[in-house]
Each structure stands twice: as C-alpha cells, then as structure tokens.
Design a protein around this motif. Sequence first.
Motif, mmCIF file in Angstrom:
data_model
loop_
_atom_site.group_PDB
_atom_site.id
_atom_site.type_symbol
_atom_site.label_atom_id
_atom_site.label_comp_id
_atom_site.label_asym_id
_atom_site.label_seq_id
_atom_site.Cartn_x
_atom_site.Cartn_y
_atom_site.Cartn_z
ATOM 1 N N THR A 9 0.809 -1.219 0.000
ATOM 2 C CA THR A 9 0.000 0.000 0.000
ATOM 3 C C THR A 9 0.848 1.278 0.000
ATOM 4 O OG1 THR A 9 -0.113 -0.128 2.422
ATOM 5 C CG2 THR A 9 -1.956 -1.068 1.182
ATOM 6 N N ARG A 10 2.150 1.146 0.262
ATOM 7 C CA ARG A 10 3.012 2.333 0.335
ATOM 8 C C ARG A 10 4.406 1.977 -0.173
ATOM 9 N NH1 ARG A 10 6.871 4.483 3.958
ATOM 10 N NH2 ARG A 10 6.807 6.762 4.181
ATOM 11 N N ILE A 67 0.327 1.616 -6.797
ATOM 12 C CA ILE A 67 0.424 1.439 -5.348
ATOM 13 C C ILE A 67 -0.109 2.717 -4.702
ATOM 14 C CG2 ILE A 67 2.068 1.203 -3.438
ATOM 15 C CD1 ILE A 67 3.716 -0.583 -5.418
ATOM 16 N N PRO A 68 -1.016 2.623 -3.734
ATOM 17 C CA PRO A 68 -1.785 3.798 -3.306
ATOM 18 C C PRO A 68 -0.967 4.970 -2.788
ATOM 19 C CG PRO A 68 -2.845 1.795 -2.528
ATOM 20 C CD PRO A 68 -1.540 1.377 -3.117
ATOM 21 N N PRO A 123 3.135 13.328 -4.633
ATOM 22 C CA PRO A 123 3.235 12.166 -3.752
ATOM 23 C C PRO A 123 2.332 12.327 -2.540
ATOM 24 C CG PRO A 123 5.140 13.580 -3.446
ATOM 25 C CD PRO A 123 4.372 14.135 -4.613
ATOM 26 N N GLU A 124 1.795 11.231 -2.073
ATOM 27 C CA GLU A 124 0.939 11.271 -0.887
ATOM 28 C C GLU A 124 1.731 11.666 0.365
ATOM 29 O OE1 GLU A 124 -1.160 9.567 -4.015
ATOM 30 O OE2 GLU A 124 0.770 8.884 -3.235
ATOM 31 N N GLU A 125 3.023 11.349 0.374
ATOM 32 C CA GLU A 125 3.897 11.709 1.494
ATOM 33 C C GLU A 125 5.230 12.219 0.971
ATOM 34 O OE1 GLU A 125 2.297 8.044 4.378
ATOM 35 O OE2 GLU A 125 4.429 8.273 3.953
ATOM 36 N N ILE A 126 5.820 13.147 1.725
ATOM 37 C CA ILE A 126 7.180 13.607 1.477
ATOM 38 C C ILE A 126 7.888 13.682 2.820
ATOM 39 C CG2 ILE A 126 8.658 15.470 0.624
ATOM 40 C CD1 ILE A 126 6.538 16.279 -1.317
ATOM 41 N N TYR A 127 9.087 13.106 2.877
ATOM 42 C CA TYR A 127 9.932 13.227 4.066
ATOM 43 C C TYR A 127 11.099 14.151 3.745
ATOM 44 C CZ TYR A 127 7.960 9.578 7.122
ATOM 45 O OH TYR A 127 7.154 8.842 7.969
ATOM 46 N N LEU A 128 11.349 15.089 4.635
ATOM 47 C CA LEU A 128 12.472 16.016 4.506
ATOM 48 C C LEU A 128 13.481 15.680 5.604
ATOM 49 C CD1 LEU A 128 10.587 19.404 3.965
ATOM 50 C CD2 LEU A 128 11.191 17.644 2.268
ATOM 51 N N SER A 131 -4.702 10.741 3.106
ATOM 52 C CA SER A 131 -3.920 9.634 2.548
ATOM 53 C C SER A 131 -3.290 8.747 3.608
ATOM 54 C CB SER A 131 -2.808 10.182 1.640
ATOM 55 O OG SER A 131 -1.918 11.009 2.378
ATOM 56 N N GLU A 132 -3.678 8.933 4.879
ATOM 57 C CA GLU A 132 -3.104 8.113 5.936
ATOM 58 C C GLU A 132 -3.525 6.658 5.768
ATOM 59 O OE1 GLU A 132 -5.979 10.925 8.109
ATOM 60 O OE2 GLU A 132 -5.080 10.778 6.132
#
Length: 427
Positions: A151-152, A189-190, A220-225, A276-277
């Motif tokens: 899923t991620r 992929i979600p 993107p559903e998520e971004i990490y910095l 999007s969690e």
Amino acid sequence: MTTGPYQAYVYSYPHKTAYRPLDPRPSLREVWAGEDTRALFLYLHVPFCEMRCGFCNLFTRTGAPEELTGAYLDALERQAAAVRDAVGDATFATAAFGGGTPTYFTAAELERLCDIAERFADLRSVPLGVETSPATATPDRLAVLAERGTTRISIGVQSFVDAEARAAVRPQKRAEVETALGNIRAAAIPVLNIDLIYGIAGQTPASWRYSLDAALAWRPEEIYLYPLYVRPLTGLGKIGREWDDQRLELYRAGRDHLLEAGYEQVSMRMFRLPGSESGTEYCCQTDGMVGLGCGARSYTSDLHYSFEYAVGAGQVRAIIDDYVRAEDFTTARVGFRLDAAERRRRHLLQSLLQADGLDRGLYRARFGTDPLDDFPEDLKPFADRGWLAETPDLLRLTPEGLAHSDAIGPALFSAEVRALMDAYEAR
C-alpha cells in the motif's frame, strides 16, 4: 541541553547503541508470554543495497551475490518459523519491508520475502510499506509488490539535482529517478513517499526549491524532509563542517513550501496529503513489533531486542554471515529492558516528537500519572524557549519546537541510556 538543532534523529527509543548482550538469553516464548499481541507491527529487514550512500549509517552491505541473498532468505524462513511459534496466534495491524533496500531482491526473491511475511499476516488485508531506490524500482519488482498488497512505496531520491546527488555520494541521474517514479505510479500502489535531503554541499535555497517542486510534480501522498547528517564510519563522516544555520533555513523553507502546497505536517520530517493516511490500528507508543532479519529489532512491553549492531562495512558483513549460518532463532540475543520509568519516557518521546503531540488523558490512563509531574525538569527548558505548548488535554511542540526535534529528542534520553550509548564503540 545542547543548543544545536541537529543532535540526532530519534526514530526509536532507546537507540540500538544502548542494547547489550542478554545473559542468559531468554527464550522468545518467555519474552512474548503474557504480551498483548492483538495489533503488532511486522517488520522484515533486508540488509542489501546496490550502493552505499555517503550519508548512510544503516545496517547494510553492497554488492551481495545471489548466493548470499538466497542464503539470507533461507535464514529468514528459519527465523520466521521460530518467531511464529513464540508469538502464537498474534495478529498484525501493519507490516513493512525495510533495509537496506528490499528491492535489491529480484522479483522472484521478493515473492519469497512476501511468502515469509504471509506466515504472520495476510498482506492484502494490512497496510504494507516497502522501501525502494531509483535503480531498483523496476516494473517487474513493483508488479510483485503491488500484487501482494503493498500500500506504500518509499523512494530515497534525496535530490533531483545531479550534482547534489553526487555530493551526497548518491550517484544517480535525474532521468533514472523520473523513470522510477513513473514505474511506481504505473504500478498503482496507493501511497508514494519521496525522501529528500537538505544540507548537501553546494545546495542553495533555489536548488532546494527546485527539488521540492520536482517532487511535488508527482503529487506524492507523502514527502519526508531529512537533514543531512555526517556520521562516524560513513562516506561523508570525514568532512566535519558546521552548517546548522543553513539546514535550519532550508528546513523552514521546505516546511512552508509543503504547507502552502496543501500538505499537513505529521512530524519534523513527515508531510502528508490530507486523507492519505494508512488507517492502521497500530500505536507506536504501546503496541509491540516483531522484527525478522539481522538488522531488525523487536519490541515487547518491557524488552527491546535484536541482533548485534554495526555500521562499518566489515563488521556488517560479519554479522550478516553469522546470521545466514544460524540455525537457532529461539532466543533474544541483544537488547534493553525497559523499567516503568523507561516505559514512561518512551511514551513521552514517541508522542511529543509527532505534530499531534502527547495526549495527557491517554498517558494518565496508561501510567496513572501526568507527564508534567513525571518529567518536570526535562520539559521545562522547552517550555522556557517557547517550544512546548500545554493545554489540560495535550502537550504539543510548537512549530519552532518541531524544528528542533533533533535536539529535543536526545535531550529527553535517560541518564542510563545516554551512558550506554556513550560507552558504545562504533564499529
């Protein structure tokens, strides 16, 4: 408290460098007896990468031949059988494959990895996250992961500027990155997560904005910095420059840019599109984790355990070699026992470093005390700096407090954990 904003990234507590050999080694059946196993985290660790980035201090090795990856999967199967026996009828709320780079495995090897995970959980019924890299996010591998319920997908891009990628000892081309992102989106992929790094040599506010916008083009559903760290025994660890002000400036610019683009801040590093969690029932403060693989850790309510830890390439290879030869996985070897005070401290850390903060009612229900009464001297410096907001129901870091998460987290370590970490000899 040390005032520099970049002391250490606290992704778990206590850190593995506080673990010590367990003597005698307890059986896993004993370790898990009486534990609440209704909503566990299943984690499979793959300690292989196609290259070692200059900033990396993960437990991983490069260039593993097919004979070794096959032997590693054989060992994972032996470990899974022993662990499955120990945890009994446990149920799992979420799962992840991490590393290293799990997609270093071929498509056929990823099928085997999923089969091993399926001994514990139906991967199509729980959220499953998998880490990948631009070079290994290929259609055949992604097809396996999508079909098995992933899923991620999280991809370490770090920078969309080729010169910055080279400066971080991450020699990749922008075209390769874009191809990989296209492959991930084509696999449907979600959730796509893109990792970016700030503080790279030669990076400017303009080039940082360029990478952010290149990532945002994929929505993107998520971004990490991530701030760049230089660490002992890593490729960049010999540079030794001070650039706190630059990193803090770039962090704030990145944070503000993502908030303006409609993302919500989950922690200092994580930004997410609303809605999007994953929906997992897993709670990192209270629920346990079952880790498989020589770099994985497992958590019960009072024992965190793993295999030996190293960063240096030679020591990592030796530990992997020992793992693939092992036949007996029925005991916990290296770990840290959490007493009541350490369990409170872990709950505090795992909650406070999230943007949602610490729910004082949940803390009181679990421990029968209030965090401000348990940690008055620890929390006062943050409140005095304006980094901590308090309500009757919540303790939460302010935006500037979140910006200093990598100083706040280490400052909350107990004296015992700090002493163990200080005594650990990096290898």
